[in-house]
Design a protein around this motif. Structure first.
Motif, mmCIF file in Angstrom:
data_model
loop_
_atom_site.group_PDB
_atom_site.id
_atom_site.type_symbol
_atom_site.label_atom_id
_atom_site.label_comp_id
_atom_site.label_asym_id
_atom_site.label_seq_id
_atom_site.Cartn_x
_atom_site.Cartn_y
_atom_site.Cartn_z
ATOM 1 N N LYS A 100 0.810 -1.215 0.000
ATOM 2 C CA LYS A 100 0.000 0.000 0.000
ATOM 3 C C LYS A 100 0.849 1.274 0.000
ATOM 4 C CE LYS A 100 -3.987 -2.059 2.347
ATOM 5 N NZ LYS A 100 -4.961 -1.909 3.457
ATOM 6 N N ILE A 101 2.164 1.103 -0.114
ATOM 7 C CA ILE A 101 3.068 2.248 0.010
ATOM 8 C C ILE A 101 3.768 2.549 -1.312
ATOM 9 C CG2 ILE A 101 5.106 3.145 1.199
ATOM 10 C CD1 ILE A 101 4.349 1.348 3.565
ATOM 11 N N LYS A 102 3.758 3.817 -1.683
ATOM 12 C CA LYS A 102 4.453 4.276 -2.884
ATOM 13 C C LYS A 102 5.764 4.947 -2.468
ATOM 14 C CE LYS A 102 0.083 5.132 -5.282
ATOM 15 N NZ LYS A 102 -0.785 6.151 -5.930
ATOM 16 N N ILE A 103 6.785 4.753 -3.286
ATOM 17 C CA ILE A 103 8.127 5.226 -2.937
ATOM 18 C C ILE A 103 8.670 6.149 -4.029
ATOM 19 C CG2 ILE A 103 10.500 4.524 -2.431
ATOM 20 C CD1 ILE A 103 9.222 1.714 -1.768
ATOM 21 N N LYS A 104 9.274 7.243 -3.588
ATOM 22 C CA LYS A 104 9.957 8.149 -4.509
ATOM 23 C C LYS A 104 11.303 8.522 -3.894
ATOM 24 C CE LYS A 104 9.720 12.802 -6.506
ATOM 25 N NZ LYS A 104 8.946 14.069 -6.572
ATOM 26 N N VAL A 105 12.350 8.495 -4.705
ATOM 27 C CA VAL A 105 13.683 8.860 -4.220
ATOM 28 C C VAL A 105 14.257 9.950 -5.119
ATOM 29 C CG1 VAL A 105 15.987 8.056 -3.622
ATOM 30 C CG2 VAL A 105 14.042 6.492 -3.430
ATOM 31 N N ASP A 106 14.682 11.036 -4.515
ATOM 32 C CA ASP A 106 15.252 12.156 -5.264
ATOM 33 C C ASP A 106 16.470 12.682 -4.518
ATOM 34 O OD1 ASP A 106 15.815 14.306 -6.859
ATOM 35 O OD2 ASP A 106 14.009 15.444 -6.379
ATOM 36 N N ASP A 107 17.649 12.405 -5.056
ATOM 37 C CA ASP A 107 18.910 12.854 -4.448
ATOM 38 C C ASP A 107 19.031 12.400 -2.993
ATOM 39 O OD1 ASP A 107 21.392 14.092 -4.410
ATOM 40 O OD2 ASP A 107 20.578 16.020 -3.756
ATOM 41 N N GLY A 108 18.661 11.159 -2.747
ATOM 42 C CA GLY A 108 18.796 10.589 -1.410
ATOM 43 C C GLY A 108 17.642 10.872 -0.474
ATOM 44 N N VAL A 109 16.714 11.717 -0.904
ATOM 45 C CA VAL A 109 15.532 12.022 -0.090
ATOM 46 C C VAL A 109 14.415 11.053 -0.482
ATOM 47 C CG1 VAL A 109 13.792 13.734 0.518
ATOM 48 C CG2 VAL A 109 16.158 14.444 0.111
ATOM 49 N N THR A 111 10.637 9.710 -0.242
ATOM 50 C CA THR A 111 9.269 10.112 0.089
ATOM 51 C C THR A 111 8.373 8.883 0.052
ATOM 52 O OG1 THR A 111 9.587 12.310 -0.873
ATOM 53 C CG2 THR A 111 7.323 11.581 -0.533
ATOM 54 N N LEU A 112 7.666 8.656 1.152
ATOM 55 C CA LEU A 112 6.721 7.545 1.250
ATOM 56 C C LEU A 112 5.307 8.094 1.174
ATOM 57 C CD1 LEU A 112 8.337 5.564 4.225
ATOM 58 C CD2 LEU A 112 8.699 5.215 1.776
ATOM 59 N N ASP A 113 4.464 7.445 0.382
ATOM 60 C CA ASP A 113 3.085 7.894 0.222
ATOM 61 C C ASP A 113 2.170 6.677 0.206
ATOM 62 O OD1 ASP A 113 0.932 9.558 -0.126
ATOM 63 O OD2 ASP A 113 1.759 10.597 -1.871
ATOM 64 N N GLY A 114 0.876 6.910 0.339
ATOM 65 C CA GLY A 114 -0.088 5.822 0.349
ATOM 66 C C GLY A 114 -1.014 5.918 1.546
ATOM 67 N N GLU A 115 -1.714 4.827 1.848
ATOM 68 C CA GLU A 115 -2.656 4.811 2.966
ATOM 69 C C GLU A 115 -2.652 3.439 3.619
ATOM 70 O OE1 GLU A 115 -6.807 6.961 3.271
ATOM 71 O OE2 GLU A 115 -7.110 4.980 2.391
ATOM 72 N N VAL A 116 -2.512 3.418 4.953
ATOM 73 C CA VAL A 116 -2.496 2.164 5.708
ATOM 74 C C VAL A 116 -3.604 2.191 6.762
ATOM 75 C CG1 VAL A 116 -0.040 1.727 5.333
ATOM 76 C CG2 VAL A 116 -0.766 3.107 7.293
ATOM 77 N N ASP A 117 -3.771 1.076 7.459
ATOM 78 C CA ASP A 117 -4.873 0.955 8.412
ATOM 79 C C ASP A 117 -4.561 1.533 9.790
ATOM 80 O OD1 ASP A 117 -6.442 -0.344 6.512
ATOM 81 O OD2 ASP A 117 -5.638 -2.308 7.046
ATOM 82 N N ILE A 142 2.528 9.032 4.291
ATOM 83 C CA ILE A 142 1.552 7.945 4.377
ATOM 84 C C ILE A 142 0.392 8.357 5.274
ATOM 85 C CG2 ILE A 142 1.180 5.553 5.108
ATOM 86 C CD1 ILE A 142 4.152 5.059 4.551
ATOM 87 N N GLY A 143 -0.819 8.133 4.801
ATOM 88 C CA GLY A 143 -2.005 8.457 5.585
ATOM 89 C C GLY A 143 -2.554 7.233 6.292
ATOM 90 N N VAL A 144 -3.460 7.471 7.238
ATOM 91 C CA VAL A 144 -4.104 6.386 7.986
ATOM 92 C C VAL A 144 -5.591 6.402 7.678
ATOM 93 C CG1 VAL A 144 -4.564 5.405 10.259
ATOM 94 C CG2 VAL A 144 -2.400 6.582 9.827
ATOM 95 N N LYS A 145 -6.120 5.255 7.329
ATOM 96 C CA LYS A 145 -7.529 5.141 6.987
ATOM 97 C C LYS A 145 -8.384 5.156 8.261
ATOM 98 C CE LYS A 145 -8.237 2.032 3.989
ATOM 99 N NZ LYS A 145 -8.383 0.687 3.372
ATOM 100 N N PRO A 146 -9.365 6.062 8.369
ATOM 101 C CA PRO A 146 -10.217 6.100 9.568
ATOM 102 C C PRO A 146 -11.066 4.844 9.686
ATOM 103 C CG PRO A 146 -11.080 7.544 7.860
ATOM 104 C CD PRO A 146 -9.740 7.083 7.390
ATOM 105 N N GLY A 205 -7.439 4.873 13.520
ATOM 106 C CA GLY A 205 -8.194 5.830 12.723
ATOM 107 C C GLY A 205 -7.721 7.259 12.809
ATOM 108 N N VAL A 206 -6.703 7.537 13.617
ATOM 109 C CA VAL A 206 -6.199 8.905 13.726
ATOM 110 C C VAL A 206 -5.370 9.239 12.489
ATOM 111 C CG1 VAL A 206 -4.708 10.472 15.014
ATOM 112 C CG2 VAL A 206 -6.185 8.878 16.234
ATOM 113 N N ILE A 207 -5.755 10.295 11.794
ATOM 114 C CA ILE A 207 -5.053 10.713 10.583
ATOM 115 C C ILE A 207 -4.248 11.982 10.826
ATOM 116 C CG2 ILE A 207 -5.368 11.542 8.211
ATOM 117 C CD1 ILE A 207 -7.767 9.762 7.965
ATOM 118 N N THR A 208 -4.804 12.880 11.639
ATOM 119 C CA THR A 208 -4.145 14.158 11.900
ATOM 120 C C THR A 208 -4.061 14.407 13.400
ATOM 121 O OG1 THR A 208 -5.110 15.035 9.865
ATOM 122 C CG2 THR A 208 -4.155 16.627 11.382
ATOM 123 N N LEU A 209 -2.909 14.873 13.842
ATOM 124 C CA LEU A 209 -2.729 15.226 15.253
ATOM 125 C C LEU A 209 -2.281 16.674 15.352
ATOM 126 C CD1 LEU A 209 -2.486 14.606 18.283
ATOM 127 C CD2 LEU A 209 -0.152 13.813 17.844
#
Length: 224
Positions: A100-109, A111-117, A142-146, A205-209
């Motif tokens: 469920k995770i997408k990966i991007k690498v740019d000059d060693g940085v 970035t993880l994206d996607g949504e998990v439980d 990465i986001g969390v699914k409520p 279910g917490v997505i934002t704190l």
């Protein structure tokens, strides 16, 4: 209350105490309890270790981390090599939903994206790759699914704070709006602030704190 000079010395001493770090590579400045770290290290792991060391010191209100990561010699990796290592690290971690995770690498940085439980899956994805050679920074999007009702989240967080030996639950207010948790009130140390935030993130279910917790001396801080 500790002076900035005292905090600076204690942070420097804590950095010297860490076997992974060379304290001479890291500069420490303190103003109004806010610690700024600077310098250059040869791994992302050391960058994180320095930040964690500073946060352990009593009286620290916040840490501004400006340490650079630079690799040399055979430790220099291409983005393609780093991406392959990240994919494998996530795949072999039992507590990560790597599909469920997408990966991007740019000059060693990285970035993880996607949504998990769950938030722990989001956190584990980041920690799983922090020690990989070539990684300079990990950006976790990465986001969390409520999954649960707000009332359940509120009570769960309050119960977790009451169980924690490091948190004074009576001085912390918890509000939940949908999948967003808002913490307000006072804590005795930066470490206690992080413990309360960790308890909030652990709720399903917490997505934002939004943390409005203030580090303050107990005798001067009360919640109405």
């Amino acid at each position: 209350m500790k002076s900035d000079a005292t905090i600076q010395k204690e942070v420097q001493d804590e950095l010297k105490w860490q076997p992974l770090l060379n304290a001479t590579e890291i500069g420490v400045a303190v103003k109004n309890g806010i610690v700024t770290l600077s310098g250059q290290v040869d791994s992302y792991t050391k960058k994180l270790a320095a930040e964690k060391a500073a946060k352990r010191i009593g009286g620290v209100k916040a840490v501004a981390e400006d340490i650079k990561v630079a690799y040399y010699g055979n430790r220099v990796k291409t983005d393609a090599e780093i991406a392959e290592a990240v994919v494998n690290a996530l795949k072999w971690h039992s507590a990560v939903q790597e599909e469920k995770i997408k990966i991007k690498v740019d000059d060693g940085v990285v970035t993880l994206d996607g949504e998990v439980d769950w938030d722990y899956q989001r956190t584990n994805a980041k920690t799983a790759i922090e020690n990989l050679t070539g990684v300079k920074l990990v950006v976790n999007l990465i986001g969390v699914k409520p999954k649960v009702k707000s009332s359940d989240v509120t009570q769960g967080i309050k119960d977790a704070l009451l169980r924690s030996a490091n948190s004074d639950a009576g001085r912390i207010r918890v509000d939940v709006i949908g999948s967003k948790v808002i913490l307000s009130g006072f804590v005795r140390s930066f470490a206690e602030k992080e413990d309360a935030e960790t308890a909030a993130w652990a709720a399903p279910g917490v997505i934002t704190l939004e943390s409005n917790l203030v580090v303050a001396e107990p005798e001067f801080s009360m919640i109405d």
